[in-house]
Design a protein around this motif. Sequence first.
Motif, PDB file in Angstrom:
ATOM      1  N   THR A   1      75.500 -43.086  66.503  1.00 16.24           N
ATOM      2  CA  THR A   1      75.653 -41.731  65.966  1.00 16.24           C
ATOM      3  C   THR A   1      75.295 -41.659  64.487  1.00 16.24           C
ATOM      4  OG1 THR A   1      78.028 -42.146  65.609  1.00 16.24           O
ATOM      5  CG2 THR A   1      77.383 -41.012  67.644  1.00 16.24           C
ATOM      6  N   PHE A   2      75.499 -42.742  63.752  1.00 15.88           N
ATOM      7  CA  PHE A   2      75.121 -42.741  62.342  1.00 15.88           C
ATOM      8  C   PHE A   2      73.625 -42.952  62.160  1.00 15.88           C
ATOM      9  CE2 PHE A   2      79.546 -44.303  60.793  1.00 15.88           C
ATOM     10  CZ  PHE A   2      80.080 -43.082  61.187  1.00 15.88           C
ATOM     11  N   SER A   3      72.996 -43.627  63.121  1.00 20.30           N
ATOM     12  CA  SER A   3      71.565 -43.900  63.002  1.00 20.30           C
ATOM     13  C   SER A   3      70.719 -42.680  63.342  1.00 20.30           C
ATOM     14  CB  SER A   3      71.161 -45.069  63.897  1.00 20.30           C
ATOM     15  OG  SER A   3      71.326 -44.730  65.266  1.00 20.30           O
ATOM     16  N   SER A   4      71.255 -41.795  64.192  1.00 15.10           N
ATOM     17  CA  SER A   4      70.485 -40.614  64.595  1.00 15.10           C
ATOM     18  C   SER A   4      71.429 -39.535  65.112  1.00 15.10           C
ATOM     19  CB  SER A   4      69.476 -40.978  65.689  1.00 15.10           C
ATOM     20  OG  SER A   4      68.849 -39.813  66.203  1.00 15.10           O
ATOM     21  N   ILE A   5      71.180 -38.289  64.680  1.00 12.79           N
ATOM     22  CA  ILE A   5      71.996 -37.173  65.157  1.00 12.79           C
ATOM     23  C   ILE A   5      71.604 -36.768  66.568  1.00 12.79           C
ATOM     24  CG2 ILE A   5      72.384 -36.288  62.837  1.00 12.79           C
ATOM     25  CD1 ILE A   5      70.282 -34.173  63.366  1.00 12.79           C
ATOM     26  N   GLN A   6      70.556 -37.383  67.115  1.00 10.40           N
ATOM     27  CA  GLN A   6      70.141 -37.075  68.477  1.00 10.40           C
ATOM     28  C   GLN A   6      71.152 -37.604  69.499  1.00 10.40           C
ATOM     29  OE1 GLN A   6      67.496 -35.131  69.066  1.00 10.40           O
ATOM     30  NE2 GLN A   6      67.153 -35.012  66.876  1.00 10.40           N
ATOM     31  N   TYR A   7      71.914 -38.637  69.111  1.00  9.49           N
ATOM     32  CA  TYR A   7      72.939 -39.168  70.005  1.00  9.49           C
ATOM     33  C   TYR A   7      74.177 -38.283  69.928  1.00  9.49           C
ATOM     34  CZ  TYR A   7      70.225 -43.447  70.553  1.00  9.49           C
ATOM     35  OH  TYR A   7      69.237 -44.348  70.852  1.00  9.49           O
ATOM     36  N   LYS A   8      74.574 -37.716  71.071  1.00 11.78           N
ATOM     37  CA  LYS A   8      75.729 -36.813  71.134  1.00 11.78           C
ATOM     38  C   LYS A   8      76.785 -37.475  72.004  1.00 11.78           C
ATOM     39  CE  LYS A   8      72.458 -33.066  70.569  1.00 11.78           C
ATOM     40  NZ  LYS A   8      71.758 -31.916  71.191  1.00 11.78           N
ATOM     41  N   ILE A   9      77.602 -38.295  71.347  1.00  6.54           N
ATOM     42  CA  ILE A   9      78.571 -39.132  72.044  1.00  6.54           C
ATOM     43  C   ILE A   9      79.980 -38.713  71.659  1.00  6.54           C
ATOM     44  CG2 ILE A   9      79.344 -41.485  72.466  1.00  6.54           C
ATOM     45  CD1 ILE A   9      76.579 -42.434  71.494  1.00  6.54           C
ATOM     46  N   ASP A  10      80.807 -38.463  72.669  1.00  7.90           N
ATOM     47  CA  ASP A  10      82.226 -38.181  72.447  1.00  7.90           C
ATOM     48  C   ASP A  10      82.988 -39.480  72.683  1.00  7.90           C
ATOM     49  OD1 ASP A  10      85.011 -37.469  72.945  1.00  7.90           O
ATOM     50  OD2 ASP A  10      84.308 -35.390  72.886  1.00  7.90           O
ATOM     51  N   LEU A  11      83.593 -39.996  71.621  1.00  8.20           N
ATOM     52  CA  LEU A  11      84.230 -41.311  71.686  1.00  8.20           C
ATOM     53  C   LEU A  11      85.351 -41.355  72.719  1.00  8.20           C
ATOM     54  CD1 LEU A  11      84.336 -44.147  70.445  1.00  8.20           C
ATOM     55  CD2 LEU A  11      85.911 -43.271  68.724  1.00  8.20           C
ATOM     56  N   VAL A  12      86.027 -40.239  72.913  1.00  5.16           N
ATOM     57  CA  VAL A  12      87.172 -40.203  73.828  1.00  5.16           C
ATOM     58  C   VAL A  12      86.748 -39.845  75.251  1.00  5.16           C
ATOM     59  CG1 VAL A  12      89.384 -39.099  74.321  1.00  5.16           C
ATOM     60  CG2 VAL A  12      88.749 -39.607  71.946  1.00  5.16           C
ATOM     61  N   LYS A  13      85.996 -38.760  75.399  1.00  6.90           N
ATOM     62  CA  LYS A  13      85.686 -38.229  76.722  1.00  6.90           C
ATOM     63  C   LYS A  13      84.572 -38.992  77.435  1.00  6.90           C
ATOM     64  CE  LYS A  13      87.084 -33.504  75.566  1.00  6.90           C
ATOM     65  NZ  LYS A  13      86.647 -32.087  75.471  1.00  6.90           N
ATOM     66  N   ASP A  14      83.639 -39.586  76.678  1.00  5.44           N
ATOM     67  CA  ASP A  14      82.446 -40.179  77.296  1.00  5.44           C
ATOM     68  C   ASP A  14      82.606 -41.653  77.669  1.00  5.44           C
ATOM     69  OD1 ASP A  14      81.338 -37.737  76.904  1.00  5.44           O
ATOM     70  OD2 ASP A  14      79.907 -38.340  75.360  1.00  5.44           O
ATOM     71  N   TYR A  15      83.670 -42.299  77.177  1.00  4.83           N
ATOM     72  CA  TYR A  15      83.774 -43.740  77.399  1.00  4.83           C
ATOM     73  C   TYR A  15      84.601 -44.036  78.646  1.00  4.83           C
ATOM     74  CZ  TYR A  15      84.371 -48.713  76.558  1.00  4.83           C
ATOM     75  OH  TYR A  15      84.350 -50.076  76.675  1.00  4.83           O
ATOM     76  N   TYR A  16      84.051 -44.938  79.495  1.00  4.71           N
ATOM     77  CA  TYR A  16      84.730 -45.387  80.700  1.00  4.71           C
ATOM     78  C   TYR A  16      85.200 -46.821  80.463  1.00  4.71           C
ATOM     79  CZ  TYR A  16      82.706 -41.276  82.931  1.00  4.71           C
ATOM     80  OH  TYR A  16      82.363 -39.984  83.249  1.00  4.71           O
ATOM     81  N   THR A  17      86.506 -46.986  80.323  1.00  2.51           N
ATOM     82  CA  THR A  17      87.065 -48.277  79.920  1.00  2.51           C
ATOM     83  C   THR A  17      86.785 -49.369  80.944  1.00  2.51           C
ATOM     84  OG1 THR A  17      88.840 -47.099  78.757  1.00  2.51           O
ATOM     85  CG2 THR A  17      89.163 -49.445  79.184  1.00  2.51           C
ATOM     86  N   ASP A  18      87.005 -49.066  82.217  1.00  6.82           N
ATOM     87  CA  ASP A  18      86.823 -50.086  83.248  1.00  6.82           C
ATOM     88  C   ASP A  18      85.373 -50.558  83.335  1.00  6.82           C
ATOM     89  OD1 ASP A  18      89.485 -49.918  83.824  1.00  6.82           O
ATOM     90  OD2 ASP A  18      89.239 -48.542  85.517  1.00  6.82           O
ATOM     91  N   GLU A  19      84.442 -49.641  83.136  1.00 12.04           N
ATOM     92  CA  GLU A  19      83.023 -49.981  83.246  1.00 12.04           C
ATOM     93  C   GLU A  19      82.412 -50.384  81.904  1.00 12.04           C
ATOM     94  OE1 GLU A  19      81.701 -50.181  86.143  1.00 12.04           O
ATOM     95  OE2 GLU A  19      83.426 -49.330  87.183  1.00 12.04           O
TER      96      GLU A  19
END
Length: 261
Positions: free
Chosen positions: A178-196
């Motif tokens: 996310t710091f390298s490019s604003i093109q990445y739209k990542i939600d740290l909480v909602k988008d991460y799947y812990t098991d996978e």
Amino acid sequence: MISLIITVLFIVFIICFAYFIYIKYSAKYTRERFAFLGLTIMSTLITNFVLQIYSSQNYYSAFINTSNLVFKTQISSYHANLSDHLLTLFLIIVLMNFILKLHKNWNGPISEILYNRYRFHESSTILNEAILQLKDFTTKEKLIVPYSENEKNANYNIFNFQEEDKMPWYENVFELLTFSSIQYKIDLVKDYYTDEKCFISKYGINNEPIAILCSIEYPKISSIRRFVNFAKSQEKKICKFIIAVKNLDADSYTINSHGEE
């Protein structure tokens, strides 16, 4: 007289728009200057449109009246009707939407202020950036300082192996991308799947789905296949698969990106 004002504003618009495109593709200035010029263009268009409504003119009739006034020509005057004004309004809306989209998807240089807003997930509008640029123009103190990648690496190195890295690897990956490019739209909480151990997020102007595997060691083929199958079960059309590997033995990190095959 209004015809002359409309003509002058149109010339100002052409000059500003040419400079606007130059700023977008020259990569010399930060987004604040782009926002200031974009807001100036939109203000000029709106002011011009109000004057056209008030005087029952469009650009064509304003040019004719200005020519007759300044150059003493004898061109027949033309009075704009409702359809002329509706066409002008439509073109203004399209152009303003174009400016706002370019601003939203800016991929050129950014200032330290904007970098810190990205870092802490704070919103930034074209209006407050334009105001900041105006203050930078009118004050002796330099408010807008271009953000330097080298400075980031020196002052904020998320891969500092001289000290114990207590941050989870997936958070490191989130910050790196996310710091390298604003093109990445990542939600740290909602988008991460812990098991996978992966993100299913969005990328680019069209919000295309991407999948990011966060692995401490180089993953086995079976792990990669499991990751790909899981990502496709969440989003059918993944445009990009990314594997982010933190190799502790080599004190390094590796990020590989592959399109869907």
